[in-house]
Design a protein around this motif. Sequence first.
Motif, PDB file in Angstrom:
ATOM      1  N   ALA A 152       0.863  -1.236   0.095  1.00  0.00           N
ATOM      2  CA  ALA A 152       0.015  -0.070   0.032  1.00  0.00           C
ATOM      3  C   ALA A 152       0.745   1.238   0.076  1.00  0.00           C
ATOM      4  CB  ALA A 152      -0.964  -0.194   1.277  1.00  0.00           C
ATOM      5  N   SER A 153       1.876   1.216   0.723  1.00  0.00           N
ATOM      6  CA  SER A 153       2.895   2.425   0.806  1.00  0.00           C
ATOM      7  C   SER A 153       3.460   2.680  -0.571  1.00  0.00           C
ATOM      8  CB  SER A 153       3.899   1.970   1.737  1.00  0.00           C
ATOM      9  OG  SER A 153       5.006   3.275   1.981  1.00  0.00           O
ATOM     10  N   GLN A 154       3.909   1.503  -1.253  1.00  0.00           N
ATOM     11  CA  GLN A 154       4.517   1.864  -2.560  1.00  0.00           C
ATOM     12  C   GLN A 154       3.531   2.409  -3.623  1.00  0.00           C
ATOM     13  OE1 GLN A 154       7.382   1.683  -3.322  1.00  0.00           O
ATOM     14  NE2 GLN A 154       8.046   1.183  -5.366  1.00  0.00           N
ATOM     15  N   MET A 216      13.226   6.234  -8.813  1.00  0.00           N
ATOM     16  CA  MET A 216      13.131   6.377  -7.533  1.00  0.00           C
ATOM     17  C   MET A 216      12.005   5.138  -7.024  1.00  0.00           C
ATOM     18  SD  MET A 216      14.870   8.784  -6.439  1.00  0.00           S
ATOM     19  CE  MET A 216      16.237   8.311  -7.681  1.00  0.00           C
ATOM     20  N   LEU A 217      11.075   4.664  -7.775  1.00  0.00           N
ATOM     21  CA  LEU A 217      10.166   3.949  -7.312  1.00  0.00           C
ATOM     22  C   LEU A 217      10.975   2.162  -7.379  1.00  0.00           C
ATOM     23  CD1 LEU A 217       6.771   4.781  -8.951  1.00  0.00           C
ATOM     24  CD2 LEU A 217       7.347   4.897  -6.716  1.00  0.00           C
ATOM     25  N   VAL A 224      10.941  -1.700   0.616  1.00  0.00           N
ATOM     26  CA  VAL A 224       9.746  -1.474   1.131  1.00  0.00           C
ATOM     27  C   VAL A 224       8.966  -2.493   1.502  1.00  0.00           C
ATOM     28  CG1 VAL A 224       8.392  -0.980  -0.689  1.00  0.00           C
ATOM     29  CG2 VAL A 224       7.803   0.296   0.901  1.00  0.00           C
ATOM     30  N   TYR A 225       9.160  -3.695   1.205  1.00  0.00           N
ATOM     31  CA  TYR A 225       8.327  -4.967   1.475  1.00  0.00           C
ATOM     32  C   TYR A 225       8.905  -5.740   2.490  1.00  0.00           C
ATOM     33  CZ  TYR A 225       6.350  -3.682  -3.144  1.00  0.00           C
ATOM     34  OH  TYR A 225       5.372  -3.193  -4.300  1.00  0.00           O
ATOM     35  N   ASP A 226      10.066  -5.437   2.838  1.00  0.00           N
ATOM     36  CA  ASP A 226      10.955  -6.261   3.918  1.00  0.00           C
ATOM     37  C   ASP A 226      11.205  -5.358   5.118  1.00  0.00           C
ATOM     38  OD1 ASP A 226      10.965  -8.286   2.120  1.00  0.00           O
ATOM     39  OD2 ASP A 226      12.729  -7.364   1.216  1.00  0.00           O
ATOM     40  N   ALA A 227      11.261  -6.118   6.376  1.00  0.00           N
ATOM     41  CA  ALA A 227      11.852  -5.606   7.618  1.00  0.00           C
ATOM     42  C   ALA A 227      13.340  -5.748   7.613  1.00  0.00           C
ATOM     43  CB  ALA A 227      10.859  -6.390   8.637  1.00  0.00           C
ATOM     44  N   HIS A 228      13.765  -4.789   8.241  1.00  0.00           N
ATOM     45  CA  HIS A 228      15.338  -4.909   8.298  1.00  0.00           C
ATOM     46  C   HIS A 228      16.080  -5.001   9.766  1.00  0.00           C
ATOM     47  CE1 HIS A 228      15.067  -4.147   4.050  1.00  0.00           C
ATOM     48  NE2 HIS A 228      14.324  -3.104   4.352  1.00  0.00           N
TER      49      HIS A 228
END
Length: 301
Positions: A152-154, A216-217, A224-228
């Motif tokens: 959703a953020s993307q 940029m996208l 953006v889809y992963d935790a770090h």
Amino acid sequence: MARRIDVTGAGGVRLAAWEFGDPPKGIPAQSSGGRQRPAEPERTSGVLLLHGLMGRASHWASTARWLSERHRAVALDQRGHGQSEKPPQAAFTREAYVEDAEAALEQLGLAPAVLIGHAMGALTAWQLAAKRPDLVRGLVVCDMRASALGAASQREWADWFTSWPLPFATLADVRKWFGEDDPWVERPNPSRGEFYAEAMHESPDGWRPVFEPEQMLKSRETWVYDAHWEELTQVQCPALVVRGLDGELGRAEAQEMVRVLPRGEYAEVADAGHLVHYDQPEGWRTAIEAFLDTVLSTDAP
């Protein structure tokens, strides 16, 4: 005063690094077509500043100038940003960004360095610190989340890019739109307008960004889809997590990042949003200066 130094990043992408202040002794200026090239440096530590998505090295000018009074300060235009190369087929992966920063430290002779990163640049910084602890003696993470943001953020970002009224007729229009009219702005924010004005250049039909929104996208979708969180646990150097009180990194998550970091510390800047170093430059300096002095005054590990 800033001098450009060319760096070769991952895959041969040409990157522009900008050194603020006079070079330390042992680093004579060398030029090629008016640009500076790396010389064989004295092995002293310094500071590498990494901007966030859509940013550029010049966004760090104020920070780099006061840093350069006591330390060697270099800001990097990351791939696809600023005056660095923007090849259409270049990789915009996490690995490429990290390898670029790694190459900059080695080619500039900065290591072991303190890395200061804002947003995406902070993620690059802590991933590099985890990968190459020999190159990094300290880390400042400015307003970057470790948790996943999701699809959703993307989509929101893709829609946001299409909402920009390009081209802008004047820089004043840039400042007004990003500082007041942008639907993402909750209340007038002149420093946000200035930040985006710095990221524009004049084209034949008006003012446009110095980056390609599509790139940029692409860059964003690689993290953006992963935790770090895992990389944070692997950062062995002292690390300071800084958030703006009204930024994107919440207090609870920031404090959890500090807990996860083996040598983590916490600071927050009042009356600042995501663009901490633009919103409150003096508060930003106060938040990080003592940490930097401590880390840079000790012997390298």
